[in-house]
Design a protein around this motif. Structure first.
Motif, PDB file in Angstrom:
ATOM      1  N   SER A 178       0.850  -1.182   0.000  1.00 60.20           N
ATOM      2  CA  SER A 178       0.000   0.000   0.000  1.00 60.20           C
ATOM      3  C   SER A 178       0.890   1.237   0.000  1.00 60.20           C
ATOM      4  CB  SER A 178      -0.930   0.005   1.214  1.00 60.20           C
ATOM      5  OG  SER A 178      -0.171   0.009   2.412  1.00 60.20           O
ATOM      6  N   ARG A 179       0.329   2.348  -0.422  1.00 62.25           N
ATOM      7  CA  ARG A 179       1.111   3.590  -0.494  1.00 62.25           C
ATOM      8  C   ARG A 179       1.634   4.008   0.879  1.00 62.25           C
ATOM      9  NH1 ARG A 179      -2.571   4.514  -4.758  1.00 62.25           N
ATOM     10  NH2 ARG A 179      -1.454   4.913  -6.703  1.00 62.25           N
ATOM     11  N   ASP A 180       0.865   3.701   1.923  1.00 63.26           N
ATOM     12  CA  ASP A 180       1.314   4.059   3.270  1.00 63.26           C
ATOM     13  C   ASP A 180       2.252   3.002   3.851  1.00 63.26           C
ATOM     14  OD1 ASP A 180      -0.391   1.963   3.941  1.00 63.26           O
ATOM     15  OD2 ASP A 180      -1.875   3.247   4.912  1.00 63.26           O
ATOM     16  N   ARG A 181       2.541   1.957   3.075  1.00 62.55           N
ATOM     17  CA  ARG A 181       3.477   0.881   3.424  1.00 62.55           C
ATOM     18  C   ARG A 181       3.061   0.128   4.683  1.00 62.55           C
ATOM     19  NH1 ARG A 181       7.259   0.675   0.025  1.00 62.55           N
ATOM     20  NH2 ARG A 181       8.855  -0.340   1.251  1.00 62.55           N
ATOM     21  N   ALA A 182       1.753   0.076   4.926  1.00 68.04           N
ATOM     22  CA  ALA A 182       1.247  -0.637   6.095  1.00 68.04           C
ATOM     23  C   ALA A 182       0.905  -2.087   5.782  1.00 68.04           C
ATOM     24  CB  ALA A 182       0.004   0.071   6.647  1.00 68.04           C
ATOM     25  N   VAL A 183       0.524  -2.365   4.530  1.00 66.81           N
ATOM     26  CA  VAL A 183       0.139  -3.722   4.147  1.00 66.81           C
ATOM     27  C   VAL A 183       0.760  -4.103   2.816  1.00 66.81           C
ATOM     28  CG1 VAL A 183      -2.064  -3.660   5.392  1.00 66.81           C
ATOM     29  CG2 VAL A 183      -1.988  -3.007   3.000  1.00 66.81           C
ATOM     30  N   GLU A 184       0.857  -5.409   2.625  1.00 69.46           N
ATOM     31  CA  GLU A 184       1.352  -5.960   1.366  1.00 69.46           C
ATOM     32  C   GLU A 184       0.394  -7.063   0.954  1.00 69.46           C
ATOM     33  OE1 GLU A 184       5.721  -6.905   0.489  1.00 69.46           O
ATOM     34  OE2 GLU A 184       4.857  -8.852   1.060  1.00 69.46           O
ATOM     35  N   VAL A 185      -0.052  -7.023  -0.293  1.00 67.16           N
ATOM     36  CA  VAL A 185      -0.963  -8.054  -0.787  1.00 67.16           C
ATOM     37  C   VAL A 185      -0.346  -8.730  -2.001  1.00 67.16           C
ATOM     38  CG1 VAL A 185      -3.032  -6.869   0.047  1.00 67.16           C
ATOM     39  CG2 VAL A 185      -2.281  -6.524  -2.294  1.00 67.16           C
ATOM     40  N   THR A 186      -0.707  -9.977  -2.168  1.00 62.41           N
ATOM     41  CA  THR A 186      -0.318 -10.734  -3.350  1.00 62.41           C
ATOM     42  C   THR A 186      -1.582 -11.262  -3.988  1.00 62.41           C
ATOM     43  OG1 THR A 186       1.770 -11.391  -2.327  1.00 62.41           O
ATOM     44  CG2 THR A 186       1.034 -12.696  -4.214  1.00 62.41           C
ATOM     45  N   VAL A 187      -1.677 -11.100  -5.301  1.00 65.21           N
ATOM     46  CA  VAL A 187      -2.811 -11.642  -6.051  1.00 65.21           C
ATOM     47  C   VAL A 187      -2.290 -12.644  -7.066  1.00 65.21           C
ATOM     48  CG1 VAL A 187      -4.239  -9.579  -5.751  1.00 65.21           C
ATOM     49  CG2 VAL A 187      -2.836  -9.811  -7.797  1.00 65.21           C
ATOM     50  N   GLY A 188      -3.142 -13.618  -7.372  1.00 61.10           N
ATOM     51  CA  GLY A 188      -2.819 -14.612  -8.371  1.00 61.10           C
ATOM     52  C   GLY A 188      -3.193 -14.141  -9.762  1.00 61.10           C
ATOM     53  N   HIS A 189      -3.047 -15.032 -10.721  1.00 59.50           N
ATOM     54  CA  HIS A 189      -3.240 -14.678 -12.124  1.00 59.50           C
ATOM     55  C   HIS A 189      -4.669 -14.269 -12.461  1.00 59.50           C
ATOM     56  CE1 HIS A 189      -4.505 -18.884 -12.116  1.00 59.50           C
ATOM     57  NE2 HIS A 189      -5.093 -18.667 -13.272  1.00 59.50           N
ATOM     58  N   GLN A 190      -5.629 -14.623 -11.660  1.00 61.74           N
ATOM     59  CA  GLN A 190      -7.009 -14.210 -11.899  1.00 61.74           C
ATOM     60  C   GLN A 190      -7.412 -13.036 -11.011  1.00 61.74           C
ATOM     61  OE1 GLN A 190      -9.019 -17.997 -11.355  1.00 61.74           O
ATOM     62  NE2 GLN A 190      -9.148 -18.226 -13.578  1.00 61.74           N
ATOM     63  N   GLY A 191      -6.440 -12.425 -10.348  1.00 60.71           N
ATOM     64  CA  GLY A 191      -6.712 -11.288  -9.481  1.00 60.71           C
ATOM     65  C   GLY A 191      -7.168 -11.673  -8.094  1.00 60.71           C
ATOM     66  N   GLU A 192      -7.154 -12.971  -7.786  1.00 63.47           N
ATOM     67  CA  GLU A 192      -7.595 -13.426  -6.470  1.00 63.47           C
ATOM     68  C   GLU A 192      -6.523 -13.126  -5.421  1.00 63.47           C
ATOM     69  OE1 GLU A 192      -5.300 -16.955  -8.099  1.00 63.47           O
ATOM     70  OE2 GLU A 192      -6.460 -15.303  -8.906  1.00 63.47           O
ATOM     71  N   LEU A 193      -6.961 -12.709  -4.252  1.00 63.59           N
ATOM     72  CA  LEU A 193      -6.051 -12.416  -3.159  1.00 63.59           C
ATOM     73  C   LEU A 193      -5.479 -13.723  -2.628  1.00 63.59           C
ATOM     74  CD1 LEU A 193      -5.081  -9.967  -1.470  1.00 63.59           C
ATOM     75  CD2 LEU A 193      -6.904 -10.490   0.126  1.00 63.59           C
ATOM     76  N   THR A 194      -4.149 -13.858  -2.660  1.00 58.41           N
ATOM     77  CA  THR A 194      -3.514 -15.097  -2.208  1.00 58.41           C
ATOM     78  C   THR A 194      -2.688 -14.902  -0.946  1.00 58.41           C
ATOM     79  OG1 THR A 194      -1.608 -14.758  -3.654  1.00 58.41           O
ATOM     80  CG2 THR A 194      -3.434 -16.077  -4.533  1.00 58.41           C
ATOM     81  N   ALA A 195      -2.340 -13.661  -0.625  1.00 55.97           N
ATOM     82  CA  ALA A 195      -1.575 -13.395   0.601  1.00 55.97           C
ATOM     83  C   ALA A 195      -1.827 -11.956   1.043  1.00 55.97           C
ATOM     84  CB  ALA A 195      -0.084 -13.613   0.365  1.00 55.97           C
ATOM     85  N   LEU A 196      -1.792 -11.771   2.350  1.00 57.38           N
ATOM     86  CA  LEU A 196      -1.966 -10.457   2.958  1.00 57.38           C
ATOM     87  C   LEU A 196      -1.029 -10.377   4.148  1.00 57.38           C
ATOM     88  CD1 LEU A 196      -3.490  -7.754   3.448  1.00 57.38           C
ATOM     89  CD2 LEU A 196      -5.188  -9.094   4.704  1.00 57.38           C
ATOM     90  N   ARG A 197      -0.180  -9.357   4.147  1.00 56.35           N
ATOM     91  CA  ARG A 197       0.759  -9.170   5.265  1.00 56.35           C
ATOM     92  C   ARG A 197       0.611  -7.763   5.817  1.00 56.35           C
ATOM     93  NH1 ARG A 197       6.679 -10.235   3.506  1.00 56.35           N
ATOM     94  NH2 ARG A 197       6.718  -8.539   4.946  1.00 56.35           N
ATOM     95  N   PHE A 198       0.653  -7.664   7.134  1.00 57.24           N
ATOM     96  CA  PHE A 198       0.661  -6.366   7.804  1.00 57.24           C
ATOM     97  C   PHE A 198       2.111  -6.066   8.145  1.00 57.24           C
ATOM     98  CE2 PHE A 198      -3.498  -8.241   8.561  1.00 57.24           C
ATOM     99  CZ  PHE A 198      -4.305  -7.238   8.045  1.00 57.24           C
ATOM    100  N   LEU A 199       2.609  -4.925   7.702  1.00 58.23           N
ATOM    101  CA  LEU A 199       4.027  -4.622   7.782  1.00 58.23           C
ATOM    102  C   LEU A 199       4.376  -3.737   8.977  1.00 58.23           C
ATOM    103  CD1 LEU A 199       4.482  -3.840   3.990  1.00 58.23           C
ATOM    104  CD2 LEU A 199       4.946  -6.004   5.154  1.00 58.23           C
ATOM    105  N   ASP A 200       5.451  -4.059   9.617  1.00 59.46           N
ATOM    106  CA  ASP A 200       6.067  -3.225  10.658  1.00 59.46           C
ATOM    107  C   ASP A 200       5.126  -2.790  11.777  1.00 59.46           C
ATOM    108  OD1 ASP A 200       8.436  -3.351   9.170  1.00 59.46           O
ATOM    109  OD2 ASP A 200       7.898  -1.558   8.024  1.00 59.46           O
ATOM    110  N   GLY A 201       4.074  -3.525  12.029  1.00 57.87           N
ATOM    111  CA  GLY A 201       3.172  -3.201  13.126  1.00 57.87           C
ATOM    112  C   GLY A 201       2.409  -1.904  12.931  1.00 57.87           C
ATOM    113  N   LYS A 202       2.444  -1.331  11.734  1.00 58.66           N
ATOM    114  CA  LYS A 202       1.742  -0.061  11.498  1.00 58.66           C
ATOM    115  C   LYS A 202       0.240  -0.180  11.729  1.00 58.66           C
ATOM    116  CE  LYS A 202       5.057   1.898   8.285  1.00 58.66           C
ATOM    117  NZ  LYS A 202       5.285   2.492   6.973  1.00 58.66           N
TER     118      LYS A 202
END
Length: 141
Positions: free
Chosen positions: A27-51
């Protein structure tokens, strides 16, 4: 016939390649990171640095949705780039005009935008405002 077979093989290779593809975006605020697969499906979600601990629910939701939308758009563009050669007419066989693909119908109009912010409020900020307003409305009831 050989040109058609070569095109079919190339399409099969592109499909196999894309089945393994994914896209990760922060995300622009660098609080989260997402990964999507080839069909746009959400495959991973990480919360970064405790933000996330200092964010309101609306801010966190906005960050997740903003990153997911950007990742989906990037993945859609990768799909478009992969299949773009099949939309062009064949130089060797004039009868093969290429496939006409309506990318807007498949992915929505935002995938064809250049990614530049539109004048006025950003989409994620509008979302945060709407979530915030909804939360306030619930307390007023």
């Amino acid at each position: 016939m050989a040109e058609l077979e070569a095109t079919q093989e190339a399409v099969a290779r592109a499909e196999a390649e894309l089945r393994e593809a994914s896209c990760t975006v922060r995300s622009r605020d660098r609080a989260v990171e997402v990964t999507v697969g080839h069909q746009g499906e959400l495959t991973a979600l990480r919360f970064l640095d405790g933000k996330y601990r200092t964010m309101t629910a609306g801010e966190l939701a906005g960050s997740v949705l903003e990153a997911a939308e950007r990742a989906r758009t990037q993945m859609a563009r990768q799909v478009m780039e992969t299949f773009e050669p099949f939309t062009r007419p064949s130089d060797a066989v004039p009868e093969m005009t290429g496939v006409d693909v309506d990318w807007r119908a498949i992915f929505g109009p935002s995938v064809l935008e250049d990614g530049a912010e539109r004048p006025g409020q950003r989409r994620s900020e509008r979302l945060r405002d709407e979530i915030h307003e909804d939360a306030e409305d619930e307390h007023d009831v």
